[in-house]
Write an enzyme that holds these catalytic residues in place. Structure first.
Site: not given
Ligand code: NAD
Length: 298
Positions: A190, A180
């Site tokens: 954040y 991100y």
């Molecule tokens: P999400 O909640 O779908 O995914 C995050 C996942 O991480 C969840 O399934 C959660 O159970 C898992 N998780 C948390 N701690 C964990 C651990 N210790 N071991 C294994 N799994 C673990 O949310 P998302 O937004 O799809 O996030 C996925 C990725 O995308 C992340 O890296 C997030 O930072 C990134 N991201 C998200 C956004 C946004 O706005 N949603 C923007 C940019 C990047």
């Protein structure tokens, strides 16, 4: 016709616990391109996610527009904060959400894939994981413990995945993580070391591309996604405002959809992207290119 063809490839997508996050969207597109997909699911969310699947609660989302549907080959319990079972403290192993699982560490997931599918079981490894216990705290109010746990779950976990899955990859393998813009620019709110974790993840993408490229012939990339109201992002508390802001200030004045991250991931993990490694690709409607907010009165 030129198409993304992942037939015969197996992907391990770490970080799926519902049908709304980027991990699920990526898994779906990889499967639609022909790959078989194993998921890695955080033990505290494992029971709910597998029950939802069993009871057909997310049946609709599994379906491909082109016909067919996503069916996970395996769903492995995975807590990416732990590399081997020997590292896991007793209170975690004995926690009721963990004790039903044998080995939920990164090494445990790697071993299980080898046991079930042979010495070279995987072609594509996706890291779609973030967790920061103090994400709502400004960096100035973040404890050492909170900061290090954000780095551990959200950045080092990718290094460990590449270490442990690199030797298991078939030729032309690909790793991909999700980052991100807060790793490069200030996004107030954040916090808790999560911005630091994303900066580390992006830097590690470059270094790991070099090291894993030379050692395993693998590619390592990241997608920097725009804001999306996933479960993790919603927990931070202001995701709708971020989506609205990005929408009004991006070159393409619209919100991103997780599926756009899914299709980009499928491309980046496919032979079509054989020349791309060490790169962070933005899937953010161009927001990263802007220097001023255009919805503000000038
Ligand atoms: P999400 O909640 O779908 O995914 C995050 C996942 O991480 C969840 O399934 C959660 O159970 C898992 N998780 C948390 N701690 C964990 C651990 N210790 N071991 C294994 N799994 C673990 O949310 P998302 O937004 O799809 O996030 C996925 C990725 O995308 C992340 O890296 C997030 O930072 C990134 N991201 C998200 C956004 C946004 O706005 N949603 C923007 C940019 C990047």
């Amino acid at each position: 016709m030129l198409k993304i063809d992942l037939t015969g490839k197996r992907a391990f997508v770490a970080g799926i616990a519902d049908d709304w996050g980027f991990g699920f969207a990526i898994a779906k597109r990889l499967a639609e391109a022909g790959a078989t997909v194993c998921a890695g699911t955080w033990p505290p969310a494992y029971g709910i996610f597998t029950k939802m699947l069993e009871r057909g609660k997310i049946g609709e989302s599994l379906n491909f527009a082109s016909g067919g549907a996503l069916a996970f080959e395996r769903i492995l319990p995975l807590d990416a904060e732990w590399d081997t079972l020997a590292d896991v403290p007793t209170e975690v192993r004995e926690n009721r959400r963990y004790k039903e699982h044998d080995d939920f560490t990164i090494q445990g997931a790697a071993d299980r894939l080898v046991n079930e599918f042979g010495a070279k079981p995987v072609d594509i490894v996706i890291h779609s994981i973030a967790n920061g216990s103090e994400v709502k705290n400004p960096l100035l109010e973040t404890s050492r413990k909170g900061y290090l746990s954000a780095l551990s779950a959200s950045a080092y976990s990718f290094v460990s995945l590449v270490q442990r899955f690199g030797p298991l990859l078939r030729p032309n393998g690909a790793f991909l993580s999700l980052t991100y813009m807060a790793g490069e620019r200030v996004i107030p709110g954040y916090g808790g070391g999560m911005s630091s974790a994303k900066a580390a993840l992006e830097s590690d993408t470059r270094t790991l591309a070099y090291e894993a490229g030379r050692r395993y012939g693998a590619r390592v990339n990241a997608i920097s996604a725009g804001p999306w109201a996933s479960r993790a992002a919603s927990a931070i508390g202001f995701i709708e405002k971020m989506i609205d802001y990005a929408k009004h200030n991006s070159p393409l004045p619209e919100a991103i959809h997780a599926d756009e991250v899914g299709t980009t991931a499928a491309f980046l993990c496919s032979p079509l992207a054989s020349g791309i490694t060490g790169t962070t690709v933005y899937v953010d409607k161009g927001y990263h290119a802007m220097g001023v907010a255009v919805d503000a009165k000038t």
